[in-house]
Design a protein around this motif. Structure first.
Motif, PDB file in Angstrom:
ATOM      1  N   ILE A  57      23.519 -29.066  18.928  1.00 37.41           N
ATOM      2  CA  ILE A  57      22.502 -28.365  19.721  1.00 37.41           C
ATOM      3  C   ILE A  57      22.577 -26.849  19.474  1.00 37.41           C
ATOM      4  O   ILE A  57      21.552 -26.182  19.317  1.00 37.41           O
ATOM      5  CB  ILE A  57      22.673 -28.696  21.228  1.00 37.41           C
ATOM      6  CG1 ILE A  57      22.313 -30.163  21.496  1.00 37.41           C
ATOM      7  CG2 ILE A  57      21.831 -27.762  22.106  1.00 37.41           C
ATOM      8  CD1 ILE A  57      22.706 -30.679  22.881  1.00 37.41           C
ATOM      9  N   ALA A  58      23.794 -26.322  19.398  1.00 34.70           N
ATOM     10  CA  ALA A  58      23.996 -24.886  19.195  1.00 34.70           C
ATOM     11  C   ALA A  58      23.399 -24.454  17.859  1.00 34.70           C
ATOM     12  O   ALA A  58      22.673 -23.455  17.762  1.00 34.70           O
ATOM     13  CB  ALA A  58      25.483 -24.551  19.249  1.00 34.70           C
ATOM     14  N   GLU A  59      23.681 -25.230  16.846  1.00 31.10           N
ATOM     15  CA  GLU A  59      23.169 -24.959  15.501  1.00 31.10           C
ATOM     16  C   GLU A  59      21.645 -24.932  15.524  1.00 31.10           C
ATOM     17  O   GLU A  59      20.998 -24.018  15.007  1.00 31.10           O
ATOM     18  CB  GLU A  59      23.698 -26.085  14.589  1.00 31.10           C
ATOM     19  CG  GLU A  59      23.143 -26.123  13.201  1.00 31.10           C
ATOM     20  CD  GLU A  59      24.079 -25.454  12.210  1.00 31.10           C
ATOM     21  OE1 GLU A  59      25.304 -25.632  12.368  1.00 31.10           O
ATOM     22  OE2 GLU A  59      23.573 -24.772  11.302  1.00 31.10           O
ATOM     23  N   LYS A  60      21.089 -25.950  16.163  1.00 29.02           N
ATOM     24  CA  LYS A  60      19.641 -26.123  16.220  1.00 29.02           C
ATOM     25  C   LYS A  60      18.966 -25.003  17.026  1.00 29.02           C
ATOM     26  O   LYS A  60      17.896 -24.527  16.674  1.00 29.02           O
ATOM     27  CB  LYS A  60      19.384 -27.482  16.883  1.00 29.02           C
ATOM     28  CG  LYS A  60      18.009 -28.002  16.751  1.00 29.02           C
ATOM     29  CD  LYS A  60      17.826 -28.770  15.473  1.00 29.02           C
ATOM     30  CE  LYS A  60      16.352 -29.026  15.312  1.00 29.02           C
ATOM     31  NZ  LYS A  60      15.955 -30.165  14.621  1.00 29.02           N
ATOM     32  N   LYS A  61      19.573 -24.619  18.134  1.00 31.34           N
ATOM     33  CA  LYS A  61      18.938 -23.659  19.039  1.00 31.34           C
ATOM     34  C   LYS A  61      19.394 -22.221  18.790  1.00 31.34           C
ATOM     35  O   LYS A  61      18.956 -21.310  19.495  1.00 31.34           O
ATOM     36  CB  LYS A  61      19.200 -24.027  20.512  1.00 31.34           C
ATOM     37  CG  LYS A  61      18.799 -25.443  20.921  1.00 31.34           C
ATOM     38  CD  LYS A  61      17.407 -25.853  20.515  1.00 31.34           C
ATOM     39  CE  LYS A  61      16.305 -25.251  21.342  1.00 31.34           C
ATOM     40  NZ  LYS A  61      14.969 -25.713  20.834  1.00 31.34           N
ATOM     41  N   GLY A  62      20.311 -22.028  17.829  1.00 30.70           N
ATOM     42  CA  GLY A  62      20.681 -20.666  17.473  1.00 30.70           C
ATOM     43  C   GLY A  62      21.640 -19.985  18.420  1.00 30.70           C
ATOM     44  O   GLY A  62      21.442 -18.837  18.808  1.00 30.70           O
ATOM     45  N   PHE A  63      22.692 -20.677  18.837  1.00 32.11           N
ATOM     46  CA  PHE A  63      23.775 -19.989  19.533  1.00 32.11           C
ATOM     47  C   PHE A  63      25.109 -20.517  19.021  1.00 32.11           C
ATOM     48  O   PHE A  63      25.150 -21.475  18.251  1.00 32.11           O
ATOM     49  CB  PHE A  63      23.644 -20.111  21.064  1.00 32.11           C
ATOM     50  CG  PHE A  63      23.620 -21.504  21.634  1.00 32.11           C
ATOM     51  CD1 PHE A  63      24.798 -22.170  21.968  1.00 32.11           C
ATOM     52  CD2 PHE A  63      22.401 -22.151  21.884  1.00 32.11           C
ATOM     53  CE1 PHE A  63      24.769 -23.438  22.533  1.00 32.11           C
ATOM     54  CE2 PHE A  63      22.369 -23.432  22.433  1.00 32.11           C
ATOM     55  CZ  PHE A  63      23.554 -24.075  22.762  1.00 32.11           C
ATOM     56  N   LYS A  64      26.179 -19.853  19.410  1.00 28.45           N
ATOM     57  CA  LYS A  64      27.506 -20.284  18.994  1.00 28.45           C
ATOM     58  C   LYS A  64      28.229 -20.885  20.194  1.00 28.45           C
ATOM     59  O   LYS A  64      27.913 -20.531  21.336  1.00 28.45           O
ATOM     60  CB  LYS A  64      28.311 -19.108  18.456  1.00 28.45           C
ATOM     61  CG  LYS A  64      27.839 -18.669  17.095  1.00 28.45           C
ATOM     62  CD  LYS A  64      28.804 -17.686  16.492  1.00 28.45           C
ATOM     63  CE  LYS A  64      28.301 -17.266  15.111  1.00 28.45           C
ATOM     64  NZ  LYS A  64      28.776 -15.912  14.798  1.00 28.45           N
ATOM     65  N   VAL A  65      29.171 -21.767  19.921  1.00 30.02           N
ATOM     66  CA  VAL A  65      29.962 -22.311  21.021  1.00 30.02           C
ATOM     67  C   VAL A  65      31.439 -22.146  20.748  1.00 30.02           C
ATOM     68  O   VAL A  65      31.895 -22.205  19.602  1.00 30.02           O
ATOM     69  CB  VAL A  65      29.650 -23.799  21.309  1.00 30.02           C
ATOM     70  CG1 VAL A  65      28.300 -23.951  21.978  1.00 30.02           C
ATOM     71  CG2 VAL A  65      29.753 -24.660  20.056  1.00 30.02           C
ATOM     72  N   GLU A  66      32.145 -21.915  21.836  1.00 36.11           N
ATOM     73  CA  GLU A  66      33.601 -21.921  21.786  1.00 36.11           C
ATOM     74  C   GLU A  66      34.019 -23.069  22.706  1.00 36.11           C
ATOM     75  O   GLU A  66      33.627 -23.105  23.878  1.00 36.11           O
ATOM     76  CB  GLU A  66      34.104 -20.584  22.331  1.00 36.11           C
ATOM     77  CG  GLU A  66      35.605 -20.386  22.244  1.00 36.11           C
ATOM     78  CD  GLU A  66      36.022 -19.153  23.026  1.00 36.11           C
ATOM     79  OE1 GLU A  66      36.964 -19.260  23.817  1.00 36.11           O
ATOM     80  OE2 GLU A  66      35.373 -18.087  22.846  1.00 36.11           O
ATOM     81  N   ILE A  67      34.761 -24.030  22.157  1.00 30.86           N
ATOM     82  CA  ILE A  67      35.163 -25.196  22.949  1.00 30.86           C
ATOM     83  C   ILE A  67      36.489 -24.877  23.632  1.00 30.86           C
ATOM     84  O   ILE A  67      37.453 -24.480  22.975  1.00 30.86           O
ATOM     85  CB  ILE A  67      35.329 -26.445  22.052  1.00 30.86           C
ATOM     86  CG1 ILE A  67      34.077 -26.700  21.198  1.00 30.86           C
ATOM     87  CG2 ILE A  67      35.689 -27.677  22.885  1.00 30.86           C
ATOM     88  CD1 ILE A  67      32.824 -27.037  21.955  1.00 30.86           C
TER      89      ILE A  67
END
Ligand code: ARG
Length: 247
Positions: free
Chosen positions: A56-66
């Motif tokens: 989802i992050a890739e698709k919507k243009g944000f980064k995630v930190e798990i």
């Protein structure tokens, strides 16, 4: 730079500045929760929920930190801004909705009980109060036992043992410190694999999993909802469900 951390509320990240300014959202998970989130040997956290938010992050243009966290404190951590969302098989409940918002549902599950293979315990035995039950603290499984067995006087409250993480509950069942465990069925099946334990029955609670997001983060909620919709409509969703043995 992103908007990680406490200085800038993450939701503002979406508005913040130039095109190279990709916001980073901190995603809280319980990393002892296979197949949704678990730690690989090298310490990387992955799983169905983790891969979903990465997609989802890739698709919507944000980064995630798990970020791996204790389950029981995960909603307070979200409210305090230590994380920006909980994506960790969290059931949408009226009580939680008073504190946080939830995305659209992405999976529906039931509760289940597991027992030792040679115990001979049946669902009827458990429902009649003949088992000491283990549950993860702060889960809908624990709440189910409280409401349906303890509050109705079928078992005394000492007969529900709380564990901070579910793997410890499974170890207790395996070591016969408890007679049964209750948990969401998919991770329950996953965690008893290879042990002399089996699922003895289900309780058809039909719980929906959603992503929990702070009440004020409406933009993030809308973005995650869009992303979830796109994920579930894409072939990736079925691939992920197959990979994590959800189909
Ligand atoms: N679905 C259940 C609940 O919301 C159990 C979730 C446990 N999740 C976890 N990441 N340990 O209470």
């Amino acid at each position: 730079a992103g908007c990680t951390g406490s200085e800038a509320p993450a939701d503002q990240g979406q508005d913040a500045g130039g095109s190279d300014n990709v916001p980073t959202y901190i995603v809280g998970v319980d990393s002892a929760y296979p197949p949704y989130a678990y730690m690989e040997k090298d310490g990387t956290i992955t799983g169905l929920d983790v891969e979903s938010i990465q997609w989802i992050a890739e698709k919507k243009g944000f980064k995630v930190e798990i970020k791996g966290m204790d389950w029981d404190g995960i909603i307070p951590a979200l409210q305090q801004g230590k994380i920006d969302m909980v994506y960790s098989g969290m059931t949408i409940t009226p009580e939680r909705l008073e504190k946080v918002n939830f995305s659209v549902p992405y999976l529906t599950i039931n509760q289940s009980f597991a027992v030792h293979d040679d115990s001979g315990l049946t669902m009827d035995d458990i429902m009649a109060g003949k088992a000491v039950i283990g549950a993860q603290r702060g889960t809908t499984g624990a709440y189910w036992v409280e409401q349906n067995l303890i509050e109705k006087g079928i078992i005394p409250k000492e007969n529900l043992k709380y564990f901070d993480s579910f793997p410890i509950a499974v170890t207790a069942l395996n070591n016969r410190q408890v007679d049964a465990t209750i948990y969401d069925k998919p991770p329950h099946m996953n965690s008893i694999q290879g042990l002399p334990l089996h699922i003895v029955g289900e309780i058809y609670t039909g719980e929906n999993y959603g992503v929990a997001i702070r009440k004020e983060d409406n933009k993030l909620l809308a973005t995650v909802n869009e992303g979830l919709g796109e994920l579930m409509a894409s072939p990736t969703w079925e691939e992920l469900l197959k990979k994590y043995e959800m189909l």
